[in-house]
Scaffold this motif. Structure first.
Motif, PDB file in Angstrom:
ATOM      1  N   MET B   1      48.692  34.246 122.743  1.00 18.83           N
ATOM      2  CA  MET B   1      49.390  34.501 121.482  1.00 18.83           C
ATOM      3  C   MET B   1      49.932  35.922 121.454  1.00 18.83           C
ATOM      4  O   MET B   1      49.261  36.839 121.925  1.00 18.83           O
ATOM      5  CB  MET B   1      48.403  34.310 120.300  1.00 18.83           C
ATOM      6  N   PRO B   2      51.128  36.090 120.886  1.00 20.08           N
ATOM      7  CA  PRO B   2      51.700  37.444 120.788  1.00 20.08           C
ATOM      8  C   PRO B   2      51.071  38.174 119.599  1.00 20.08           C
ATOM      9  O   PRO B   2      50.250  37.613 118.889  1.00 20.08           O
ATOM     10  CB  PRO B   2      53.164  37.158 120.511  1.00 20.08           C
ATOM     11  N   GLN B   3      51.482  39.406 119.398  1.00 21.91           N
ATOM     12  CA  GLN B   3      51.101  40.129 118.191  1.00 21.91           C
ATOM     13  C   GLN B   3      51.906  39.623 117.003  1.00 21.91           C
ATOM     14  O   GLN B   3      53.077  39.289 117.139  1.00 21.91           O
ATOM     15  CB  GLN B   3      51.433  41.605 118.340  1.00 21.91           C
ATOM     16  N   PHE B   4      51.275  39.609 115.831  1.00 20.34           N
ATOM     17  CA  PHE B   4      52.010  39.328 114.596  1.00 20.34           C
ATOM     18  C   PHE B   4      51.974  40.576 113.739  1.00 20.34           C
ATOM     19  O   PHE B   4      50.905  41.120 113.478  1.00 20.34           O
ATOM     20  CB  PHE B   4      51.368  38.151 113.845  1.00 20.34           C
ATOM     21  N   LEU B   5      53.156  41.062 113.350  1.00 24.05           N
ATOM     22  CA  LEU B   5      53.240  42.253 112.511  1.00 24.05           C
ATOM     23  C   LEU B   5      54.053  41.906 111.275  1.00 24.05           C
ATOM     24  O   LEU B   5      54.893  40.983 111.310  1.00 24.05           O
ATOM     25  CB  LEU B   5      53.968  43.398 113.222  1.00 24.05           C
ATOM     26  N   SER B   6      53.819  42.630 110.206  1.00 21.50           N
ATOM     27  CA  SER B   6      54.654  42.476 109.016  1.00 21.50           C
ATOM     28  C   SER B   6      54.895  43.848 108.417  1.00 21.50           C
ATOM     29  O   SER B   6      53.976  44.672 108.343  1.00 21.50           O
ATOM     30  CB  SER B   6      53.959  41.576 107.985  1.00 21.50           C
ATOM     31  N   THR B   7      56.135  44.089 108.002  1.00 24.12           N
ATOM     32  CA  THR B   7      56.439  45.396 107.403  1.00 24.12           C
ATOM     33  C   THR B   7      55.672  45.579 106.100  1.00 24.12           C
ATOM     34  O   THR B   7      55.574  46.705 105.601  1.00 24.12           O
ATOM     35  CB  THR B   7      57.950  45.545 107.125  1.00 24.12           C
ATOM     36  N   ALA B   8      55.101  44.489 105.566  1.00 24.54           N
ATOM     37  CA  ALA B   8      54.308  44.608 104.335  1.00 24.54           C
ATOM     38  C   ALA B   8      52.896  45.100 104.614  1.00 24.54           C
ATOM     39  O   ALA B   8      52.175  45.482 103.690  1.00 24.54           O
ATOM     40  CB  ALA B   8      54.257  43.256 103.622  1.00 24.54           C
ATOM     41  N   ASP B   9      52.475  45.105 105.881  1.00 25.92           N
ATOM     42  CA  ASP B   9      51.112  45.536 106.208  1.00 25.92           C
ATOM     43  C   ASP B   9      50.989  47.054 106.154  1.00 25.92           C
ATOM     44  O   ASP B   9      51.924  47.782 106.516  1.00 25.92           O
ATOM     45  CB  ASP B   9      50.717  45.074 107.624  1.00 25.92           C
ATOM     46  N   ALA B  10      49.819  47.508 105.764  1.00 25.14           N
ATOM     47  CA  ALA B  10      49.585  48.950 105.652  1.00 25.14           C
ATOM     48  C   ALA B  10      49.648  49.631 107.008  1.00 25.14           C
ATOM     49  O   ALA B  10      50.101  50.768 107.128  1.00 25.14           O
ATOM     50  CB  ALA B  10      48.224  49.205 105.000  1.00 25.14           C
ATOM     51  N   ASP B  11      49.208  48.940 108.055  1.00 25.48           N
ATOM     52  CA  ASP B  11      49.180  49.572 109.390  1.00 25.48           C
ATOM     53  C   ASP B  11      50.444  49.274 110.193  1.00 25.48           C
ATOM     54  O   ASP B  11      50.468  49.450 111.414  1.00 25.48           O
ATOM     55  CB  ASP B  11      47.935  49.124 110.157  1.00 25.48           C
ATOM     56  N   PHE B  12      51.527  48.812 109.517  1.00 22.79           N
ATOM     57  CA  PHE B  12      52.718  48.397 110.269  1.00 22.79           C
ATOM     58  C   PHE B  12      53.282  49.518 111.134  1.00 22.79           C
ATOM     59  O   PHE B  12      53.560  49.344 112.322  1.00 22.79           O
ATOM     60  CB  PHE B  12      53.810  47.877 109.332  1.00 22.79           C
ATOM     61  N   GLU B  13      53.464  50.692 110.533  1.00 17.46           N
ATOM     62  CA  GLU B  13      54.129  51.774 111.258  1.00 17.46           C
ATOM     63  C   GLU B  13      53.338  52.143 112.514  1.00 17.46           C
ATOM     64  O   GLU B  13      53.920  52.344 113.587  1.00 17.46           O
ATOM     65  CB  GLU B  13      54.290  52.993 110.335  1.00 17.46           C
ATOM     66  N   THR B  14      52.032  52.195 112.396  1.00 15.00           N
ATOM     67  CA  THR B  14      51.186  52.509 113.547  1.00 15.00           C
ATOM     68  C   THR B  14      51.343  51.460 114.639  1.00 15.00           C
ATOM     69  O   THR B  14      51.527  51.789 115.824  1.00 15.00           O
ATOM     70  CB  THR B  14      49.708  52.547 113.112  1.00 15.00           C
ATOM     71  N   ARG B  15      51.279  50.202 114.242  1.00 18.44           N
ATOM     72  CA  ARG B  15      51.348  49.142 115.251  1.00 18.44           C
ATOM     73  C   ARG B  15      52.742  49.035 115.851  1.00 18.44           C
ATOM     74  O   ARG B  15      52.902  48.783 117.040  1.00 18.44           O
ATOM     75  CB  ARG B  15      50.925  47.796 114.639  1.00 18.44           C
ATOM     76  N   PHE B  16      53.781  49.221 115.014  1.00 14.78           N
ATOM     77  CA  PHE B  16      55.149  49.130 115.530  1.00 14.78           C
ATOM     78  C   PHE B  16      55.427  50.266 116.514  1.00 14.78           C
ATOM     79  O   PHE B  16      56.038  50.064 117.570  1.00 14.78           O
ATOM     80  CB  PHE B  16      56.159  49.158 114.379  1.00 14.78           C
ATOM     81  N   THR B  17      54.966  51.459 116.186  1.00 15.68           N
ATOM     82  CA  THR B  17      55.158  52.603 117.091  1.00 15.68           C
ATOM     83  C   THR B  17      54.439  52.359 118.415  1.00 15.68           C
ATOM     84  O   THR B  17      54.975  52.661 119.490  1.00 15.68           O
ATOM     85  CB  THR B  17      54.640  53.900 116.424  1.00 15.68           C
ATOM     86  N   ALA B  18      53.248  51.788 118.333  1.00 15.60           N
ATOM     87  CA  ALA B  18      52.504  51.476 119.561  1.00 15.60           C
ATOM     88  C   ALA B  18      53.284  50.462 120.406  1.00 15.60           C
ATOM     89  O   ALA B  18      53.366  50.570 121.636  1.00 15.60           O
ATOM     90  CB  ALA B  18      51.117  50.947 119.225  1.00 15.60           C
ATOM     91  N   LEU B  19      53.889  49.482 119.731  1.00 19.43           N
ATOM     92  CA  LEU B  19      54.688  48.476 120.432  1.00 19.43           C
ATOM     93  C   LEU B  19      55.891  49.134 121.116  1.00 19.43           C
ATOM     94  O   LEU B  19      56.215  48.848 122.274  1.00 19.43           O
ATOM     95  CB  LEU B  19      55.160  47.440 119.416  1.00 19.43           C
TER      96      LEU B  19
END
Lengths: 437, 437
Positions: B1-19
């Protein structure tokens, strides 16, 4: 005295090849030192940049003083004499007028299969321009790098310039302001390149870095390439003058010296169809070398790398020119445009005796950042294209997909890329179910 | 399974930057080995190339058999089935038609000061195209590299392709023939790059080298850069699909897998404004991964680097897309042209659900050699411009020199370049003696 060659000599090919392959630059190997500096800037950010600036430039900075303030820039600009300010303005206006014409066009069309295709140009968002400190801190180079970036539409243009002992060149700051530069950091060397590429707390990262620099700067640019775009790594300057005997030997001598005075590794070459004229130019050079301010540099360059080549005719001249692929090519002949048609490898061509190369360095309009070391065989001078990138566009209709999709599927299968083929097949199947194409 | 992210999540910016910053490729450090191979080829020429080919490809060559003969190419081409031949011809014709439109125009004009200015484009004389052997030997890449070179006007176009155990891919030879390639060497690796850059007794040097390759080829291209021009160093492939819920999840799944199947380091991303649709696509991917031939590769890529990102609206989608700067961007939305206006950093955009990315890999027309690893921020896909260079032109009249020469002289003096100033001054003095300007 330079070398004298003639295509009529038996050993010409050997000597000309040696001239072509002469290694004029010994770059010190600073790669390990540069790698350490980059790693340190990535790890410690501002603190590392401030430490290196203290060590190399004897200047104590804080995060707040890394960039010049507007008031500081104002104060430096006020020091620029009116004649120099006006000359910079003339240069900026002419460089801008030339580079505006380089802006490429977008395209979008529909082909006979119904596929819409095209491309769209867009500017690099942020660019950084390196400006050397000290002797080689040239305001003209600021204009030549910054104006194409701004014409291309770069939103945020930063300069990094070292200011050893806190001394800045007022004309550099004035040129930056005229060109519309957004921020000027008083930081140099590999630490400046690292900060521009990776960013620090106070220095925002850019997408592309251009501009000349010393061995540390060049090695750092090579290392950050990929993380950001870079321009070419420039080598020592070169000029080739092709001149017939209907020229003033002193003018040609000065043109040769205007490259030679840059650097002991610079190269100035003359090709002429009149051996006596070649001799007269060499004599005029010697006379000028008696008084020239930079005679030590220019003399060394002329002695070590200069050459006067006598050819039988101008066809031989252009053939040799294409093998040399000079950075600057001056055509001081009766019909320079006709001769230029045959000169296919050159960074910039200066047509006729009224066009000394120095005009191109400052106010001609074309860029003076040009390919050196024979790289005009495969590369071009700096232009707005260096600050633009192209996105290709494609849009299929159901009919277009029906027309060309099967060929894509066939090739995908032949390359063992099944999902590629299936992504086309799934859509073709849908079209076959519901014939709307 | 891939990662699931949502811009509504509090940790989005951290996870998106890591991606964004995920390092997907570990290049082995082969630089020392490559340096030795290049030095050996420069020293021993053909003999070195033949030795390495014996050792690495288990193939015994002679200077006479380094290149395929026309008869050998005929025999390989005869093995290509008619459907594949026709598909290659369709692709070649469409790629050529697209790239012909990229040819830039020359320019020459006279400005208000009487200076004539302009530029002229000319082709690189000789180019070399590297084609990998084995699994990644793609005939489509031969077309994508060779056709722009020939459209640009490259006179001599060589291919280097390794043929391990003497086995060649007939479609590669057919593609080379269709594209007008002039010579095909059965040599690979760093030794091929060295031979193309420096020449041997039997292999003529070229001015520019393009085409993908393994770590040895990439390291060799970096090393010969400067001696010759090179194209970008390509990283693993990427796709970003922006799709609304009005799409067939299976089509989108196949598009994502068509990148993932290239390489375990490839990256496939989906951005959607409907979380349930994102979930449906992920499920469709799992289903396809049960049967896909390259499921092991595609599955690893999707698991390690794939992601489904849910956004609140399409403005968020384009903002994220510009931060990603994807190599391939598919816009499966109602008005893809309108959305594309906001996507400024992307190698290639595929507009609408009828335009799967695989079309662009083969027959769309635009080039499939595109900037990877976020470099679409500052670079473009391969084009005819990669095989052209621009020479700038400048011609002063006496009147033009009188108008702008003094500014050049002023700037030359301010930069302490006396000979530059004198080369202008000597001419201005002549004009003052004899007022003809």
């Amino acid at each position: 005295m330079p070398q004298f060659l003639s295509t009529a000599d038996a050993d010409f090919e050997t000597r000309f090849t040696a001239l072509l392959n002469a290694k004029r630059e010994d770059s010190p190997d600073v790669d390990a030192a540069v790698a350490a500096i980059i790693a340190d800037v990535r790890a410690r950010g501002d603190a590392a940049v401030i430490d290196y600036t203290s060590r190399f430039d004897r200047l104590e900075l804080t995060p707040e003083t890394l960039a010049f303030s507007e008031a500081e820039i104002d104060a430096y600009c006020a020091q620029v004499p009116p004649a120099e300010k006006q000359a910079l303005e003339t240069a900026a206006q002419r460089i801008r007028a030339y580079h505006v014409r380089q802006m490429p066009e977008n395209a979008f069309w529909t082909d006979p299969d119904g596929a819409s295709l095209g491309w769209r140009w867009s500017a690099v968002s942020a660019a950084g321009l390196y400006v050397p400190g000290g002797l080689a801190s040239y305001p003209s180079s600021v204009l030549m790098n910054a104006i194409p970036a701004k014409v291309a539409g770069v939103e945020r243009l930063a300069i990094a310039v070292p200011t050893p002992d806190g001394k800045a060149n007022p004309l550099v700051l004035m040129a930056a302001r005229l060109a519309g530069v957004d921020v000027i950091y008083r930081v140099g060397g590999a630490q400046a390149i690292a900060a521009l590429a990776y960013g620090t707390e106070s220095i925002r990262p850019v997408d592309k870095i251009t501009g000349p620099g010393n061995a540390f700067v060049a090695a750092a640019k090579r290392r950050v390439f990929g993380k950001v775009g870079i321009d070419m790594i420039a080598g020592p300057s070169e000029i080739l003058v092709i001149a017939d005997s209907d020229n003033d030997p002193d003018w040609i001598a000065l043109d040769l010296m205007s490259q030679a005075e840059h650097d002991e590794s610079a190269q100035s070459l003359l090709i002429t169809d009149d051996a006596a004229f070649g001799q007269a130019v060499a004599e005029a050079v010697e006379k000028r070398l008696e008084t020239l301010e930079r005679r030590s540099i220019a003399g060394a360059s002329w002695r070590d790398y200069g050459a006067v080549i006598t050819v039988r005719d101008m066809d031989e001249a252009t053939a040799l020119s294409n093998r040399i692929a000079p950075e600057h090519l001056e055509l001081c002949v009766a019909d320079p445009q006709a001769l230029a048609e045959h000169c296919t490898h050159a960074g910039a061509i200066f047509l006729g005796a009224w066009t000394p190369e120095a005009i191109g360095d400052y106010v001609g309009g074309p860029n003076h950042v040009l390919p050196t070391a024979r790289s005009a065989r495969f590369s071009s001078g700096l232009s707005v294209l260096d600050f633009l990138k192209r996105t290709t566009l494609a849009q299929m209709t159901p009919a277009a997909l029906r027309a060309i999709g099967p060929a894509a599927e066939t090739l995908a299968i032949s390359e063992s890329l099944e999902a590629h083929g299936l992504s086309v097949r799934a859509r073709l199947n849908k079209l076959n179910d519901t014939p709307e194409g």
